[in-house]
Design a protein around this motif. Sequence first.
Motif, PDB file in Angstrom:
ATOM      1  N   LEU A 160      18.551  29.235  13.848  1.00  0.00           N
ATOM      2  CA  LEU A 160      19.534  29.690  14.835  1.00  0.00           C
ATOM      3  C   LEU A 160      19.143  31.047  15.412  1.00  0.00           C
ATOM      4  CD1 LEU A 160      22.850  28.555  13.079  1.00  0.00           C
ATOM      5  CD2 LEU A 160      21.729  27.500  15.055  1.00  0.00           C
ATOM      6  N   GLU A 161      18.613  31.912  14.571  1.00  0.00           N
ATOM      7  CA  GLU A 161      18.158  33.225  15.049  1.00  0.00           C
ATOM      8  C   GLU A 161      17.052  33.045  16.093  1.00  0.00           C
ATOM      9  OE1 GLU A 161      19.519  36.073  14.306  1.00  0.00           O
ATOM     10  OE2 GLU A 161      20.194  36.127  12.210  1.00  0.00           O
ATOM     11  N   ASP A 162      16.128  32.118  15.816  1.00  0.00           N
ATOM     12  CA  ASP A 162      15.042  31.833  16.762  1.00  0.00           C
ATOM     13  C   ASP A 162      15.594  31.412  18.118  1.00  0.00           C
ATOM     14  OD1 ASP A 162      13.176  32.433  14.918  1.00  0.00           O
ATOM     15  OD2 ASP A 162      12.509  30.375  14.526  1.00  0.00           O
ATOM     16  N   ILE A 163      16.554  30.511  18.085  1.00  0.00           N
ATOM     17  CA  ILE A 163      17.143  30.035  19.339  1.00  0.00           C
ATOM     18  C   ILE A 163      17.791  31.189  20.092  1.00  0.00           C
ATOM     19  CG2 ILE A 163      18.938  28.549  20.315  1.00  0.00           C
ATOM     20  CD1 ILE A 163      18.404  26.617  18.020  1.00  0.00           C
ATOM     21  N   LYS A 164      18.472  32.043  19.349  1.00  0.00           N
ATOM     22  CA  LYS A 164      19.144  33.198  19.958  1.00  0.00           C
ATOM     23  C   LYS A 164      18.116  34.089  20.655  1.00  0.00           C
ATOM     24  CE  LYS A 164      21.410  36.490  17.700  1.00  0.00           C
ATOM     25  NZ  LYS A 164      22.221  37.095  16.595  1.00  0.00           N
ATOM     26  N   ASN A 165      16.992  34.347  19.966  1.00  0.00           N
ATOM     27  CA  ASN A 165      15.973  35.213  20.529  1.00  0.00           C
ATOM     28  C   ASN A 165      15.296  34.605  21.743  1.00  0.00           C
ATOM     29  OD1 ASN A 165      16.540  37.092  18.597  1.00  0.00           O
ATOM     30  ND2 ASN A 165      14.964  36.355  17.174  1.00  0.00           N
ATOM     31  N   GLU A 166      15.044  33.302  21.675  1.00  0.00           N
ATOM     32  CA  GLU A 166      14.445  32.609  22.817  1.00  0.00           C
ATOM     33  C   GLU A 166      15.308  32.751  24.061  1.00  0.00           C
ATOM     34  OE1 GLU A 166      13.531  28.504  21.886  1.00  0.00           O
ATOM     35  OE2 GLU A 166      12.503  29.203  20.072  1.00  0.00           O
ATOM     36  N   SER A 167      16.605  32.591  23.884  1.00  0.00           N
ATOM     37  CA  SER A 167      17.486  32.655  25.053  1.00  0.00           C
ATOM     38  C   SER A 167      17.571  34.069  25.621  1.00  0.00           C
ATOM     39  CB  SER A 167      18.883  32.126  24.708  1.00  0.00           C
ATOM     40  OG  SER A 167      19.414  32.845  23.628  1.00  0.00           O
TER      41      SER A 167
END
Lengths: 186, 186
Positions: free
Chosen positions: B176-183
Amino acid sequence: MLKHGILGLLNYGSMTGYDIMLTFKNSLNFFWTAQTSQIYRELQTLKNRGWVADESIVQSGKPDKKLFSITESGRAELNRWLMEDDTGFESKSPILMKTFFRGERSIEENIEFFRRLQKNCGDFVSGISGSTNSIEMYQKLLKNPQKAIYWRMTFEYGAMYVRMVNEWAQRCIDELEDIKNESIDD
Amino acid sequence: MLKHGILGLLNYGSMTGYDIMLTFKNSLNFFWTAQTSQIYRELQTLKNRGWVADESIVQSGKPDKKLFSITESGRAELNRWLMEDDTGFESKSPILMKTFFRGERSIEENIEFFRRLQKNCGDFVSGISGSTNSIEMYQKLLKNPQKAIYWRMTFEYGAMYVRMVNEWAQRCIDELEDIKNESIDD
DNA sequence: TGGGTCATGTAACCTGTTACATGATTAG
DNA sequence: CTAATCATGTAACAGGTTACATGACCCA
């Protein structure tokens, strides 16, 4: 819990009781089961609480069906439930209940018990891969297909769980084998 | 299942309903819970089936008590149950039910959900160590103290399970952290 | 013609939870 | 005096399982 599972599914789109049953079988079956009898009963109480609405659809060639949809107040209830802070992990484990009392049986028989458990791990894995396959099918129903990560997370849990149980059973077997060998040395 | 749990305990020695409740709280609680109301009800059905017998004991200064003992046919039933070949792992998981539908909530909130779960892992571990402590106490009741290995196996399962859930939650958080950073990069 | 799928349920039963009730002793 | 421990339960409800019932279509 089943109530909220049904609300969650209806939130993806309207369904009949039969559709809900099939979705449980295809996707949620490895962490929750539900019989049609229970689903139809819950749909009635959901309707009585105003969380879902139904509409009769006459079909030619097939029996009539009742299409259920989530209401605004149902959606509110689903969100209330999701926000609830109750992530405890009670849950009952028949496996541990039977392990706990195995002192009554012989070491050989108990080794067999754990071997059977390991064998069943395999079946469980096939069950999950069945679910993983249906994920792509259902993913199309989502407005935002990214939301399927949470579905995948449940499968990941399933996979890790089986691996864990398998390893645990192996340790139990090893321990019992050791005891068997020690008693032979006497 | 509870019926057989009670039979298993009575097989170690005669007990009152209250004793059974305490033993559940001290030892089996992390994989099975039982309220007194349910225990007293099950004791009645166990008695009706002839699997246990009761004896009233008058006490001075304390309320009378009913001491329950396992009968021969109860012991036979316990063994029949232990020999049964049904090591499937159905079981319902509220954690996964709530994970499955988390697509409705924000990524931040869902990270919080998994963090809370990790925190609860700690509480669960303390619960188990409480049980591990009472093991020595109960071990004296056994004619053959070696049988306590099966008790220890259940605690080992508990420990492995918590470790697994903790790791799973961590993976979910990372994802979830990865997705947050990507966005944010957009 | 027989089995599978779609589609609905009812009835009985078993299991589990929540809330309540009673009453004496003992330890702080 | 008050709370905890010992000791028994009842009642109502919620949740889950098993078995049964009905009926039409479609495919082999």
